[in-house]
Design a protein around this motif. Structure first.
Motif, PDB file in Angstrom:
ATOM      1  N   LEU A 270      37.307  44.666  46.909  1.00  0.00           N
ATOM      2  CA  LEU A 270      36.036  43.959  47.026  1.00  0.00           C
ATOM      3  C   LEU A 270      35.354  43.928  45.661  1.00  0.00           C
ATOM      4  CD1 LEU A 270      33.920  42.671  48.969  1.00  0.00           C
ATOM      5  CD2 LEU A 270      33.017  44.977  49.330  1.00  0.00           C
ATOM      6  N   PHE A 271      34.943  42.733  45.216  1.00  0.00           N
ATOM      7  CA  PHE A 271      34.303  42.615  43.902  1.00  0.00           C
ATOM      8  C   PHE A 271      33.564  41.277  43.793  1.00  0.00           C
ATOM      9  CE2 PHE A 271      38.576  40.908  43.621  1.00  0.00           C
ATOM     10  CZ  PHE A 271      38.439  39.731  42.892  1.00  0.00           C
ATOM     11  N   PRO A 272      32.569  41.192  42.899  1.00  0.00           N
ATOM     12  CA  PRO A 272      31.907  39.918  42.630  1.00  0.00           C
ATOM     13  C   PRO A 272      32.745  39.078  41.674  1.00  0.00           C
ATOM     14  CG  PRO A 272      30.930  41.624  41.294  1.00  0.00           C
ATOM     15  CD  PRO A 272      31.956  42.302  42.165  1.00  0.00           C
ATOM     16  N   SER A 273      32.623  37.774  41.754  1.00  0.00           N
ATOM     17  CA  SER A 273      33.428  36.890  40.920  1.00  0.00           C
ATOM     18  C   SER A 273      32.610  35.668  40.536  1.00  0.00           C
ATOM     19  CB  SER A 273      34.690  36.461  41.676  1.00  0.00           C
ATOM     20  OG  SER A 273      35.468  35.557  40.923  1.00  0.00           O
ATOM     21  N   GLY A 274      32.714  35.278  39.268  1.00  0.00           N
ATOM     22  CA  GLY A 274      31.962  34.115  38.827  1.00  0.00           C
ATOM     23  C   GLY A 274      32.603  33.419  37.649  1.00  0.00           C
ATOM     24  N   GLY A 275      32.483  32.092  37.601  1.00  0.00           N
ATOM     25  CA  GLY A 275      32.941  31.302  36.473  1.00  0.00           C
ATOM     26  C   GLY A 275      34.451  31.234  36.345  1.00  0.00           C
ATOM     27  N   ALA A 276      34.901  30.697  35.212  1.00  0.00           N
ATOM     28  CA  ALA A 276      36.336  30.527  34.970  1.00  0.00           C
ATOM     29  C   ALA A 276      37.062  31.866  34.893  1.00  0.00           C
ATOM     30  CB  ALA A 276      36.545  29.739  33.676  1.00  0.00           C
ATOM     31  N   MET A 277      36.410  32.887  34.311  1.00  0.00           N
ATOM     32  CA  MET A 277      37.050  34.196  34.238  1.00  0.00           C
ATOM     33  C   MET A 277      37.211  34.807  35.637  1.00  0.00           C
ATOM     34  SD  MET A 277      38.096  35.148  31.274  1.00  0.00           S
ATOM     35  CE  MET A 277      38.564  33.448  30.949  1.00  0.00           C
ATOM     36  N   GLY A 278      36.242  34.544  36.513  1.00  0.00           N
ATOM     37  CA  GLY A 278      36.366  35.015  37.888  1.00  0.00           C
ATOM     38  C   GLY A 278      37.541  34.370  38.592  1.00  0.00           C
ATOM     39  N   ALA A 279      37.734  33.068  38.356  1.00  0.00           N
ATOM     40  CA  ALA A 279      38.861  32.364  38.967  1.00  0.00           C
ATOM     41  C   ALA A 279      40.186  32.922  38.456  1.00  0.00           C
ATOM     42  CB  ALA A 279      38.757  30.867  38.665  1.00  0.00           C
ATOM     43  N   LEU A 280      40.243  33.240  37.164  1.00  0.00           N
ATOM     44  CA  LEU A 280      41.461  33.827  36.604  1.00  0.00           C
ATOM     45  C   LEU A 280      41.710  35.218  37.188  1.00  0.00           C
ATOM     46  CD1 LEU A 280      43.850  33.911  34.666  1.00  0.00           C
ATOM     47  CD2 LEU A 280      42.267  34.573  32.834  1.00  0.00           C
ATOM     48  N   LEU A 281      40.662  35.997  37.330  1.00  0.00           N
ATOM     49  CA  LEU A 281      40.801  37.331  37.916  1.00  0.00           C
ATOM     50  C   LEU A 281      41.384  37.244  39.325  1.00  0.00           C
ATOM     51  CD1 LEU A 281      40.190  40.398  37.763  1.00  0.00           C
ATOM     52  CD2 LEU A 281      37.896  39.880  38.582  1.00  0.00           C
ATOM     53  N   GLU A 282      40.883  36.322  40.119  1.00  0.00           N
ATOM     54  CA  GLU A 282      41.396  36.147  41.486  1.00  0.00           C
ATOM     55  C   GLU A 282      42.858  35.712  41.470  1.00  0.00           C
ATOM     56  OE1 GLU A 282      38.761  33.905  44.073  1.00  0.00           O
ATOM     57  OE2 GLU A 282      37.080  34.389  42.741  1.00  0.00           O
TER      58      GLU A 282
END
Length: 324
Positions: free
Chosen positions: A56-68
């Protein structure tokens, strides 16, 4: 079920360069990208050991999409909450001429009060039996210092056990609330008991002061190359001169390439062992094996399972690693 919560996740970028020099254009090797942040690394470690978790984690922006994307490629189950800011990056550069490692950690986005509440609400809403909640890593800007203490109360309401690996004031306030397992290093433990530093022969007594006050039930203190020390509730309740429930495990000597994720690997190994019903002694041994194995790989790679098995066999053969 194991839930890992990462409040300040990152995309870890690692590379190498021959030599770091100011005011020069440096030619780096091709970068490696890994999903990073304390709880995420714990989930990766659990996966490598054959376990599973909900990440479980917060995600945002292009870096968030890459993390996912990076987590999906590793087949790690995750759930995200949207963030207005971009997920941060961290950057690791190894200088090949000296084998020195340079770590650059960028700050995460500043949270709003509503975003903080959404994480707590998500945790409260978990359905099904939750055995362990692992909170590992730093707090991002904007969250109050009592945030981990609030998490501790929610975990108790879920009937689960909280495993906490953080530092500073958030750690102090969570300990006042009470958690199941803490994994500080010696410096973090010193700050927790209000002293500038601790010698190795003072660590067990410092840990006991926390356990005796009900701050946790189990504490695993990372000693770096010296291994780890485990202090349990049994030792805090003992009235004899020789306390049971204190265990030291030495770390094998290995060729170290990177310390990134070693502490999270140790936590992952310990939580895996706990879920499997292993003893505290075996829990600590696996944790030390995982943490040590993580240092054998470059950049942000964590450990290989075959290295863990080999190191665990070495640890199990050593004399003196038994409860005292």
């Amino acid at each position: 079920m194991i839930i890992t919560l990462t409040l300040n996740p990152a995309v870890d970028v690692s590379t190498t360069v021959d030599r770091l020099m100011p005011e020069h254009k440096l030619r780096c090797a091709a970068p490696r990208y890994d999903a990073g942040g304390g709880g995420i690394n714990v989930s990766k470690a659990l996966r490598r050991l054959g376990g599973s978790s909900l990440c479980l984690f917060p995600s945002g922006g292009a870096m968030g999409a890459l993390l996912e994307q990076l987590l999906a490629e590793r087949q790690i189950e995750y759930r995200t909450l949207p963030m207005s800011g971009w997920t941060r990056q961290s950057f690791v550069v190894t200088e090949t001429s000296s084998h020195q490692q340079f770590r650059f950690g960028l700050p995460g986005p500043t949270w709003t009060e509503a975003e903080g509440e959404s994480i707590l609400a998500e945790l409260r809403s978990q359905a099904g039996p939750v055995e362990y909640v692992v909170v590992s890593g730093s707090l991002p800007p904007g969250l109050p210092t009592d945030f981990c203490a609030r998490i501790a109360r929610i975990v108790k309401d879920l009937g689960a056990r909280l495993v906490l690996d953080t530092s500073g004031e958030p750690l102090k306030q969570a300990v006042n609330e009470g958690v199941f397992l803490l994994k500080p290093n010696v410096g973090e433990l010193a700050a927790l008991v209000g002293v500038d530093k601790l010698e190795l022969d003072e660590v067990d007594d410092a840990a006991l002061t926390i356990l005796e006050k009900g701050g946790c039930e189990v504490m695993a203190i990372s000693l770096g190359p010296a291994g780890a020390l485990l202090v349990t509730k049994e030792a805090a309740e003992s009235k004899t001169a020789t306390r049971r429930g204190i265990l030291h495990v030495s770390a094998p000597t290995v060729k170290k390439q990177s310390t990134v994720g070693a502490g999270d690997s140790m936590v992952g190994g310990m939580v895996y062992a706990l879920q499997q019903g292993w003893s505290y002694e075996d829990m600590l041994r696996l944790g030390v094996a995982c943490g040590t194995a993580a240092t054998m790989n470059p950049g942000t790679e964590l450990f290989h399972k075959d290295d863990v098995e080999r190191l665990l066999n070495w640890i199990n053969q050593q004399a003196g690693s038994a409860f005292c």
